[in-house]
Design an enzyme around this catalytic site. Structure first.
Site, PDB file in Angstrom:
ATOM      1  N   GLU A 131       0.843  -1.182   0.000  1.00  0.00           N
ATOM      2  CA  GLU A 131       0.000   0.000   0.000  1.00  0.00           C
ATOM      3  C   GLU A 131       0.883   1.238   0.000  1.00  0.00           C
ATOM      4  OE1 GLU A 131      -2.802  -0.127   3.196  1.00  0.00           O
ATOM      5  OE2 GLU A 131      -3.679  -2.036   2.554  1.00  0.00           O
ATOM      6  N   PRO A 132       0.315   2.413  -0.310  1.00  0.00           N
ATOM      7  CA  PRO A 132       1.128   3.633  -0.321  1.00  0.00           C
ATOM      8  C   PRO A 132       1.904   3.861   0.970  1.00  0.00           C
ATOM      9  CG  PRO A 132      -0.993   4.059  -1.346  1.00  0.00           C
ATOM     10  CD  PRO A 132      -1.060   2.665  -0.796  1.00  0.00           C
ATOM     11  N   SER A 136       7.239  -2.469   3.062  1.00  0.00           N
ATOM     12  CA  SER A 136       7.921  -3.417   3.943  1.00  0.00           C
ATOM     13  C   SER A 136       7.234  -3.505   5.301  1.00  0.00           C
ATOM     14  CB  SER A 136       9.386  -2.988   4.130  1.00  0.00           C
ATOM     15  OG  SER A 136      10.064  -2.978   2.895  1.00  0.00           O
ATOM     16  N   SER A 338      18.205 -20.338   9.531  1.00  0.00           N
ATOM     17  CA  SER A 338      19.082 -19.174   9.381  1.00  0.00           C
ATOM     18  C   SER A 338      18.567 -18.244   8.284  1.00  0.00           C
ATOM     19  CB  SER A 338      20.511 -19.622   9.067  1.00  0.00           C
ATOM     20  OG  SER A 338      21.033 -20.428  10.104  1.00  0.00           O
ATOM     21  N   GLY A 364      31.647  -0.646 -22.321  1.00  0.00           N
ATOM     22  CA  GLY A 364      31.995   0.754 -22.494  1.00  0.00           C
ATOM     23  C   GLY A 364      30.831   1.567 -23.030  1.00  0.00           C
ATOM     24  N   GLY A 365      31.107   2.434 -24.002  1.00  0.00           N
ATOM     25  CA  GLY A 365      30.059   3.278 -24.569  1.00  0.00           C
ATOM     26  C   GLY A 365      28.933   2.467 -25.182  1.00  0.00           C
ATOM     27  N   GLU A 388       9.126  -7.747  -3.222  1.00  0.00           N
ATOM     28  CA  GLU A 388       9.000  -8.924  -2.355  1.00  0.00           C
ATOM     29  C   GLU A 388      10.024  -8.911  -1.218  1.00  0.00           C
ATOM     30  OE1 GLU A 388       7.777 -12.720  -3.852  1.00  0.00           O
ATOM     31  OE2 GLU A 388       7.672 -11.916  -5.881  1.00  0.00           O
ATOM     32  N   THR A 390      12.726  -5.712   0.372  1.00  0.00           N
ATOM     33  CA  THR A 390      13.970  -5.049  -0.025  1.00  0.00           C
ATOM     34  C   THR A 390      15.179  -5.784   0.547  1.00  0.00           C
ATOM     35  OG1 THR A 390      13.997  -3.615   1.923  1.00  0.00           O
ATOM     36  CG2 THR A 390      12.781  -2.810  -0.024  1.00  0.00           C
TER      37      THR A 390
END
Length: 408
Positions: A131-132, A136, A338, A364-365, A388, A390
């Site tokens: 939700e907004p 988490s 764990s 690279g580029g 799902e 962070t």
């Protein structure tokens, strides 16, 4: 109980090669187009349905693979093809897992087939939890579900966000608060059937990556669903709420949270998605380093490039091993003492971000342009450390599991 093994059997290898072929022939040629369009790739989903990949039977076979490796193997190959399109193909699975984790056998048999449709009329489903003001922090959820005993209906009100397939889904699975005093223990999951009045799509998000996957808000305004749409049933909910109230007063073991049960079951699968994206970027970088010449020799002959590739491959293999271990533990009923599920998602997600960034650097580029796919892979990889759970939440779960502190 299946023994843990690092060797796929012949059937698994056959499925892996089949999926890889689909990724090569169907997903990759369409990836750039649907990333630019930022739309659900319905033709690709339909192709997946025609060959049997987008179907309840396929995912059931992988889900119940006794080694636990069916789902992570499938996720890796599809996301190797393209993360956005693959998420459109597998996004329904999160809603299906929500039903499998919390529903009755009758609910599983009734609703999961409706989430997929068939090859001639494909459907998708959405799992609506965030939700907004409650990502988490699931205890801050505000969407409410109130029971109307006279009509045996639940009335849902609230706004969900970041919902994959939200608003376009045939079936929505919605997590809502039944008893606010119990915090996250007072949540339950509900099926919202197709064409239910009061459910509408809110904002559709324009995203940094995974653009071919539809992500939107879902608005619930006096949405009424029959009593049998409460996953697990009311009797089970009442018993669970009673135990939660007793334990809230006296202290005691945790009571399962509906949303967390879904995420716990899916975290190794998300790790496998990240492995697929990382592997794809690594392979592009490796091929480029072998063929790109500077100062009269391939750039892979330079230690600065060769060592990067060595680290990339090592990290990818390590991530896969963590994912496979967690998946095997889950299918064989071994507890995550764990937080091995969170470990697998954490390491694989961080690996995907790092490896895709290194791939851009090696090219690279060229890597910074859309002429090569690594810039898209890098954009896609950013989501794995966010959705799902962070990376910060994964570390919190791991730390609290190791210390014995409660995970709220």
């Amino acid at each position: 109980m299946a023994e843990f093994t690092l060797e796929l059997n012949d059937d698994q290898k056959q499925v892996r090669d089949w999926l890889h072929g689909f990724a090569v022939d169907v997903i990759r040629p369409a990836a750039a187009e649907w990333d630019e369009r930022e739309e659900t790739p319905w033709p690709v989903i339909q192709e997946a349905a025609k060959v049997g990949i987008y179907s309840l039977d396929f995912y059931a076979q992988q889900f119940f693979d006794p080694t636990g490796l069916g789902i992570p193997m499938a996720m890796e190959e599809l996301f190797w093809g393209d993360a956005g399109i693959a998420l459109s193909i597998v996004g329904t699975g999160l809603a299906a897992v929500g039903v499998l984790a919390n529903g009755t056998e009758e609910q599983i048999g009734t609703w999961i087939p409706q989430m997929y449709g068939d090859a001639n009329d494909v459907k998708v489903a959405a799992f609506c939890s965030s939700e907004p003001d409650a990502g988490s922090d699931v205890a801050s959820m505000r969407t409410r579900a109130v029971y109307d005993q006279a009509k045996d209906e639940w009335v849902l009100n609230g706004t969900k966000t970041w919902a994959t397939n939200g608003g376009i889904a045939n079936v929505h699975v919605v997590v809502a608060v039944v008893d606010a005093e119990l915090g996250s223990k007072g949540h339950a999951s509900f099926i919202v059937p197709p064409n239910t009045p009061g459910l509408s799509q809110g904002q559709k998000f324009k995203k940094h990556g995974i653009r071919a996957s539809h992500t939107a808000e879902v608005v619930l305004e006096d949405v009424r669903v029959p009593g049998h749409c409460l996953l697990g049933g009311k009797e089970k909910l009442d018993q669970r709420m009673a135990r939660a109230r007793e334990r809230a007063q006296s202290g005691g073991e945790r009571v399962k949270n509906a949303a967390m049960a879904t995420f716990e079951a899916s975290r190794p699968a998300v790790g496998a998605m990240a492995v697929g994206t990382a592997r794809a970027a690594y392979e592009v970088a490796l091929d480029y380093a072998k063929t790109r010449t500077q100062f009269g020799r391939p750039i892979i002959d330079n230690q600065g490039i060769a060592f990067q590739l060595a680290d990339m491959r090592t990290q990818i293999d390590a991530a896969r091993l963590l994912v496979w271990r967690a998946s095997w533990m889950a299918i064989t009923g071994k507890p995550f003492e764990s937080a091995e599920g969170s470990m697998s998602k954490l390491y694989a997600s961080e690996t995907a971000k790092k490896v895709t960034a290194q791939a851009i650097q090696i090219l690279g580029g060229n890597g910074f342009t859309r002429e090569y796919p690594v810039e898209r892979m890098h954009r896609d990889a950013a989501i794995y450390t966010i959705f799902e759970g962070t990376s910060e939440i994964q570390r919190l779960v791991i730390a609290r599991t190791l210390s014995g502190m409660p995970i709220r």
